[in-house]
Write a protein that holds these residues in place. Sequence first.
Motif, PDB file in Angstrom:
ATOM      1  N   LEU A  99       0.758  -1.219  -0.068  1.00  0.00           N
ATOM      2  CA  LEU A  99      -0.053   0.210  -0.066  1.00  0.00           C
ATOM      3  C   LEU A  99       1.033   1.098   0.000  1.00  0.00           C
ATOM      4  O   LEU A  99       2.079   1.166   0.537  1.00  0.00           O
ATOM      5  CB  LEU A  99      -0.983  -0.081   1.172  1.00  0.00           C
ATOM      6  N   THR A 100       0.468   2.233  -0.826  1.00  0.00           N
ATOM      7  CA  THR A 100       0.847   3.854  -0.491  1.00  0.00           C
ATOM      8  C   THR A 100      -0.454   4.547  -0.328  1.00  0.00           C
ATOM      9  O   THR A 100      -1.533   4.500  -1.021  1.00  0.00           O
ATOM     10  CB  THR A 100       1.702   4.048  -1.973  1.00  0.00           C
ATOM     11  N   ALA A 101      -0.124   5.660   0.526  1.00  0.00           N
ATOM     12  CA  ALA A 101      -1.266   6.418   1.010  1.00  0.00           C
ATOM     13  C   ALA A 101      -1.712   7.174  -0.287  1.00  0.00           C
ATOM     14  O   ALA A 101      -0.883   7.644  -1.208  1.00  0.00           O
ATOM     15  CB  ALA A 101      -0.888   7.365   1.997  1.00  0.00           C
ATOM     16  N   ARG A 102      -2.864   7.878  -0.315  1.00  0.00           N
ATOM     17  CA  ARG A 102      -3.398   8.627  -1.527  1.00  0.00           C
ATOM     18  C   ARG A 102      -2.347   9.895  -1.658  1.00  0.00           C
ATOM     19  O   ARG A 102      -2.250  10.226  -2.803  1.00  0.00           O
ATOM     20  CB  ARG A 102      -4.700   9.012  -1.349  1.00  0.00           C
ATOM     21  N   GLY A 103      -1.988  10.480  -0.711  1.00  0.00           N
ATOM     22  CA  GLY A 103      -1.280  11.719  -0.915  1.00  0.00           C
ATOM     23  C   GLY A 103      -1.660  12.660  -1.226  1.00  0.00           C
ATOM     24  O   GLY A 103      -3.047  12.937  -1.084  1.00  0.00           O
ATOM     25  N   GLY A 104      -1.201  13.348  -2.457  1.00  0.00           N
ATOM     26  CA  GLY A 104      -1.914  14.619  -3.095  1.00  0.00           C
ATOM     27  C   GLY A 104      -2.775  13.951  -4.312  1.00  0.00           C
ATOM     28  O   GLY A 104      -3.204  14.926  -4.865  1.00  0.00           O
ATOM     29  N   ALA A 105      -3.020  12.901  -4.561  1.00  0.00           N
ATOM     30  CA  ALA A 105      -3.692  12.174  -5.780  1.00  0.00           C
ATOM     31  C   ALA A 105      -5.153  12.627  -5.232  1.00  0.00           C
ATOM     32  O   ALA A 105      -5.565  12.687  -4.228  1.00  0.00           O
ATOM     33  CB  ALA A 105      -3.545  10.898  -5.863  1.00  0.00           C
ATOM     34  N   PRO A 106      -5.988  12.804  -6.327  1.00  0.00           N
ATOM     35  CA  PRO A 106      -7.417  13.249  -6.175  1.00  0.00           C
ATOM     36  C   PRO A 106      -8.106  12.190  -5.321  1.00  0.00           C
ATOM     37  O   PRO A 106      -9.117  12.385  -4.966  1.00  0.00           O
ATOM     38  CB  PRO A 106      -7.899  13.707  -7.632  1.00  0.00           C
ATOM     39  N   GLN A 107      -7.851  10.770  -5.850  1.00  0.00           N
ATOM     40  CA  GLN A 107      -8.595   9.732  -5.390  1.00  0.00           C
ATOM     41  C   GLN A 107      -7.648   8.617  -5.069  1.00  0.00           C
ATOM     42  O   GLN A 107      -6.678   8.310  -5.766  1.00  0.00           O
ATOM     43  CB  GLN A 107      -9.721   9.458  -6.476  1.00  0.00           C
ATOM     44  N   ALA A 108      -8.325   7.594  -4.202  1.00  0.00           N
ATOM     45  CA  ALA A 108      -7.433   6.391  -4.300  1.00  0.00           C
ATOM     46  C   ALA A 108      -8.401   5.301  -4.313  1.00  0.00           C
ATOM     47  O   ALA A 108      -9.788   5.588  -4.011  1.00  0.00           O
ATOM     48  CB  ALA A 108      -6.782   6.265  -3.006  1.00  0.00           C
ATOM     49  N   ASP A 109      -8.335   4.023  -4.652  1.00  0.00           N
ATOM     50  CA  ASP A 109      -9.352   3.160  -4.932  1.00  0.00           C
ATOM     51  C   ASP A 109      -9.882   2.525  -3.927  1.00  0.00           C
ATOM     52  O   ASP A 109     -10.864   2.124  -3.916  1.00  0.00           O
ATOM     53  CB  ASP A 109      -8.497   2.026  -5.903  1.00  0.00           C
ATOM     54  N   TYR A 110      -9.167   2.643  -2.793  1.00  0.00           N
ATOM     55  CA  TYR A 110      -9.520   1.755  -1.572  1.00  0.00           C
ATOM     56  C   TYR A 110      -9.599   2.597  -0.297  1.00  0.00           C
ATOM     57  O   TYR A 110      -8.819   3.488  -0.282  1.00  0.00           O
ATOM     58  CB  TYR A 110      -8.382   0.532  -1.309  1.00  0.00           C
ATOM     59  N   VAL A 111     -10.504   2.034   0.513  1.00  0.00           N
ATOM     60  CA  VAL A 111     -10.586   2.693   1.830  1.00  0.00           C
ATOM     61  C   VAL A 111     -10.246   1.817   2.905  1.00  0.00           C
ATOM     62  O   VAL A 111     -10.339   0.506   2.936  1.00  0.00           O
ATOM     63  CB  VAL A 111     -12.097   2.926   2.023  1.00  0.00           C
ATOM     64  N   TYR A 112      -9.633   2.176   4.029  1.00  0.00           N
ATOM     65  CA  TYR A 112      -9.176   1.349   5.270  1.00  0.00           C
ATOM     66  C   TYR A 112     -10.519   0.948   5.814  1.00  0.00           C
ATOM     67  O   TYR A 112     -11.461   1.878   6.152  1.00  0.00           O
ATOM     68  CB  TYR A 112      -8.474   2.172   5.977  1.00  0.00           C
ATOM     69  N   GLY A 113     -10.780  -0.406   5.960  1.00  0.00           N
ATOM     70  CA  GLY A 113     -11.967  -0.995   6.493  1.00  0.00           C
ATOM     71  C   GLY A 113     -12.095  -1.255   7.926  1.00  0.00           C
ATOM     72  O   GLY A 113     -12.811  -1.644   8.390  1.00  0.00           O
ATOM     73  N   GLY A 114     -10.974  -0.437   8.604  1.00  0.00           N
ATOM     74  CA  GLY A 114     -11.214  -0.470  10.382  1.00  0.00           C
ATOM     75  C   GLY A 114     -10.741  -1.727  10.663  1.00  0.00           C
ATOM     76  O   GLY A 114     -11.144  -1.878  11.949  1.00  0.00           O
TER      77      GLY A 114
END
Length: 587
Positions: free
Chosen positions: A509-524
């Motif tokens: 994994l790499t964090a979304r950072g400055g990208a407008p979107q990321a495909d995945y959400v951390y599910g807790g």
Amino acid sequence: MTDRTRRALEFLTDHGWGAALRRPLADDASFRRYERITLGKSRAVLMDAPPEFEDVRPFIAVARYLKEQGLCAPEILASHIKDGFLLLEDMGDDLFVKILGEDPAQEKALYELAVNGLIKLHESSAPEILPAGDEIHHSLAHYDMDLLLEELGLFTDWYMPALTGKPLPPQDRETLADLWRDILLPVTKDLDCLVLRDYHAENLMLRAGHVGLAQLGLLDFQDAVIGHKAYDLVSLLQDARRDVSGELEQEMLNKYIRDTGQNMPDFSRDYAILGAQRNAKIIGIFTRLYLRDGKADYLDKIPAVWQLLERDLQHPALAPIRRWLKGHISGKTRVQAFLPKSFMPQKAMILAAGLGQRMRPLSAHRPKPLITVAGKELISWTLDGLCAAGVRDVVINMHYLADQMIDFVDKYYDHRLTLTLSDERDQLLDSGGGVKKALRYLGDDPFFILNSDMIWQEAAVGVQGQMLPGMQAFWEAEDMDILMLLVPRDKAFGYDAAGDYHRDTKGRLTARGGAPQADYVYGGIMIIKPACFKNSPDGPFSLRQQFDQVEKSGRLFGMIHDGPWYHVGTPQARDDVEDIVIKCQDG
């Protein structure tokens, strides 16, 4: 007197049995308990089925149906469906297994009677829905491909990992499931009869003073489904708890085929297939009873069940399964007793100390984890999932309205889990600080961390199995320090942000950072090593520090959840999720 004991006494008193003598009868592998109730010359049996774990409506519905078919199930004398109590006709003590222990010469006659009972049951096609009382109905599931494969998952997800202490690799699980899919096809067609599922000598009674089929008393049928005619015959003749000779098995199988006009080759094939499926399932169940429920009594029966499985595997239709098992489990392993090795993290922490500001006004007088969805506290949904996966010890941190959390833990009903509270009443420590304070309870091995404001459901039957064991199967300690559950952003209910992480083909994994979107959400939900908290600050801090630190080292990974996932963060989300859950429960 416990609350459960008080409720049982009230139930008996309401129906005129309050002064009766009570004596425990044998428990079974479920949470049901039975007592013999004696009042003067009258006798009955109390079924105590805690509603947190059991539902008495299927028993009522199937009992009525069996009696309508001319078979003898216990008369239901009184019921309290909501509290899970039934008062049943006492059918006596003459279980087949007891009689045969005292007089083996009756074996053939008793098994002929049992086979005749199946022949009678199979004369009628079972309806899809059975009445269980005024405006109460029970829908019968089908013993179809999905259910058969789900049960086989008990072998791959509990027994196989327990041999080595490591989950079966996903590709091996998928290969075995594909082999079973092809083999099971003949036994998933034209399903029309009621299958009782546990039709064997410990659940069959000889009723004194009766003749013909009236002699046969039936017990433990609440899990009945619509399925193949051969299944209950397998249950009877390949008994995991009692040896039935190969000669008697074949004689009774031939009797059923002859008396019902079945095609001998086809029915014998189906019998072997269902025998292999059932025995593999039982091996998994006996392993799970030890690892999840702490019941060791069934472990010494596993070698005998292996012998039954190997007998079934001799049929040519099962050759692919026989070859796969030969390559993965030695003959020596199959016949010797074994102590299952734990393969799941045994400890978990639930983050439950927050103020629940977004959940107001519901959280104004109740901690968010104790807000209910479909009649169950949010935290109970999480605890049930942990328990189902075999986790034993759970730490829960508390701060806001802590007295309510203490009361919840004191009254928690599932003895399989040990709950420990980590007290943050003096200072709210945020997610990272809360976990760091609780490390003394969590030990030195990797453990789960779970949020308390989400509900997940398992994916459809497939290669992954249950989600938490799926995470453990994905976990590679040599390469990972944290493994997160990921939910595709467009499938994350209750989430409307831009996403949290990008994921490469290996799961890194790499964090979304400055990208407008990321495909995945951390599910807790995550698995994490305690070493991640080395050199962390004292006092409050966020787990984000651990996430960023581990990401920079290239040791942050994620597994994608295939099933439904719901974030329950606001009153509206709670209402929406409750509607969804209730619809799912109603089928």
